[in-house]
Design an enzyme around this catalytic site. Structure first.
Site, PDB file in Angstrom:
ATOM      1  N   TYR A 105       0.818  -1.214   0.000  1.00  0.00           N
ATOM      2  CA  TYR A 105       0.000   0.000   0.000  1.00  0.00           C
ATOM      3  C   TYR A 105       0.855   1.270   0.000  1.00  0.00           C
ATOM      4  CZ  TYR A 105      -4.012  -2.986   1.141  1.00  0.00           C
ATOM      5  OH  TYR A 105      -4.991  -3.947   1.121  1.00  0.00           O
ATOM      6  N   LYS A 121       3.216 -15.646   1.919  1.00  0.00           N
ATOM      7  CA  LYS A 121       3.077 -16.317   0.625  1.00  0.00           C
ATOM      8  C   LYS A 121       4.495 -16.679   0.178  1.00  0.00           C
ATOM      9  CE  LYS A 121       0.422 -17.558  -2.838  1.00  0.00           C
ATOM     10  NZ  LYS A 121      -0.550 -18.647  -2.743  1.00  0.00           N
ATOM     11  N   ASP A 129      -3.468 -18.141   1.297  1.00  0.00           N
ATOM     12  CA  ASP A 129      -4.675 -18.754   0.714  1.00  0.00           C
ATOM     13  C   ASP A 129      -5.225 -19.835   1.646  1.00  0.00           C
ATOM     14  OD1 ASP A 129      -2.208 -19.874   0.117  1.00  0.00           O
ATOM     15  OD2 ASP A 129      -2.832 -20.760  -1.772  1.00  0.00           O
ATOM     16  N   ASP A 182      -5.389  -6.814   5.881  1.00  0.00           N
ATOM     17  CA  ASP A 182      -6.571  -6.041   5.510  1.00  0.00           C
ATOM     18  C   ASP A 182      -7.718  -7.005   5.184  1.00  0.00           C
ATOM     19  OD1 ASP A 182      -8.243  -4.070   4.654  1.00  0.00           O
ATOM     20  OD2 ASP A 182      -7.106  -3.522   2.869  1.00  0.00           O
ATOM     21  N   ASP A 213     -10.949  -8.620   7.954  1.00  0.00           N
ATOM     22  CA  ASP A 213     -12.370  -8.430   7.644  1.00  0.00           C
ATOM     23  C   ASP A 213     -13.101  -9.770   7.588  1.00  0.00           C
ATOM     24  OD1 ASP A 213     -12.311  -5.726   7.645  1.00  0.00           O
ATOM     25  OD2 ASP A 213     -12.966  -5.452   5.579  1.00  0.00           O
TER      26      ASP A 213
END
Ligand code: NAD
Length: 356
Positions: A140, A191, A223, A247, A251
């Site tokens: 980001y 990852k 994943d 992020d 959620d």
């Protein structure tokens, strides 16, 4: 020593829910809590008061505060403002100005509310996970970034995922410290099968782990973590991950609980100064109606007592009071269930206060 708390109600229901949280903080002064509370505008309220979402006076106040309690920002009346004047910019400004690099997002499902989840009760009842998300680095913020034209005239967008060793080191220490205070299990999500950044991330987390031998450290690809969160979330205690993965996963974890009005959060700097806020927004659809659930904000106060003010006993007191109020069957409309009593924002806040 008196601790300074900057109180930023913000917009919409922020004002209503912060009012309930302040009543609790006031009451805790009788338990020896020594705090000085100062209110200031942020978000749309900041724009209205001073022409920008993070007014200079508000910034000066939060910089010298020990902790910040925030309601929520945003509203339809501000949507046509230019990007840098929008309320959400106030939040980003606070995070970067205060170097709040560690975002703590608990996903707790009170057994009394298990029906609110879309998952089966036995999968989620009593769920208690803490997701530690890196907040100021990663893709980001990485440079270079942009949209450019290739030689053949086609446009391409690009971002950079970059983490330095020191950034990984400090976020993993926060996560290990939290794991020490909880179930002593930490799962680092990456990852590493595809990304070099994740290879380094994993190596640094392992190294820091050498200093926390009591904590059981595991690694999981993002994943798989997404699948496991939905399949059997109770396997997790603390999870730590980079900005973008956090992020998304936080959620997902939040929605396991089914009730956005119940979830607090904290964002910490290197010295445990923190900003505490509910994860929900300013809920313009219900603002001013007196029906917003104040519990996420009240639980944010508990986090503030635990992580910035070093008052774990008072934090426990709030957590227990919230549990008792739910036991009694009091519910705001967002968590209403059959056989319970529907109450408004003020009634809910005062019920918690009475249990204290
Ligand atoms: P929202 O979280 O404000 O609302 C989503 C839904 O949940 C709405 O139906 C709302 O009524 C309900 N809800 C939220 N909090 C509740 C509570 N405490 N009690 C009962 N119901 C509650 O998200 P949104 O509608 O997407 O965004 C509204 C505004 O808030 C936008 O301007 C957005 O940018 C802003 N926002 C701010 C923050 C923040 O301040 N941290 C976070 C998210 C969104």
């Amino acid at each position: 020593m008196t601790k300074k708390i900057a109180v930023l109600p913000g917009d919409g229901i922020g004002v209503e829910i912060i009012a309930e949280a302040l009543k609790l903080l006031d009451a805790l002064k009788n338990d020896g809590l020594d705090v000085e509370l100062t209110e200031a505008p942020v978000g749309g309220a900041g724009y209205d008061a001073a022409g920008k979402p993070l007014p200079d006076e508000t910034l000066a106040l939060v910089k010298q505060a020990d902790a910040i309690l925030l309601g929520a920002v945003g509203g339809p009346q501000y949507e046509n403002l230019s990007r840098e004047l929008r309320p959400e910019r106030g939040l980003l400004g606070l995070r970067s100005e205060l170097e709040l690099f560690a975002n703590l997002r608990p996903a707790i499902l009170y057994p009394q509310l298990a029906d609110a989840s879309s998952l089966k009760t036995e999968v989620v009842a009593g769920l208690d996970i803490m997701i530690v998300r890196e907040l100021t680095g990663g893709i980001y913020f990485g440079e270079p970034r942009g949209i450019r034209k290739k030689d053949n005239g086609e446009r391409e967008g690009f971002n950079t995922l970059v983490y330095s060793e020191s950034e990984v080191d400090r976020i993993s220490r926060v996560a290990f410290d939290i794991a020490m205070k909880r179930g002593k299990k930490l799962c680092s999500v990456d990852k590493a099968n595809v990304l070099e950044v994740s290879e380094l991330w994993r190596e640094v987390v392992e190294n820091v782990g050498q200093e926390y031998k009591e904590v059981e450290l595991s690694h999981m690809y993002v994943d798989n973590a997404a699948m496991q969160l939905v399949k059997w979330p109770k396997q997790f205690d603390v999870m730590v991950t980079k900005n973008m993965f956090g992020d998304i996963l936080s959620d997902t974890a939040a929605m396991l609980t089914g009730s956005i009005g119940m979830l607090p959060s904290a964002s910490l700097d290197a010295n445990s100064k923190g900003m505490y806020e509910p994860i929900h927004g300013s809920a313009p659809d219900i603002a001013g109606k007196g029906v917003a659930n104040p519990l996420a904000t009240i639980l944010s106060v508990a986090m503030m007592l635990r992580y910035s003010l070093d008052q774990p006993a008072l934090a426990d007191k709030i957590d227990t009071a919230v549990g008792r109020v739910l036991d009694k069957g009091l519910r705001t409309p967002d968590i209403m269930a059959q056989g319970c009593k529907e109450v408004g924002t003020v009634e809910m806040g005062e019920a918690v206060l009475a249990e204290l």
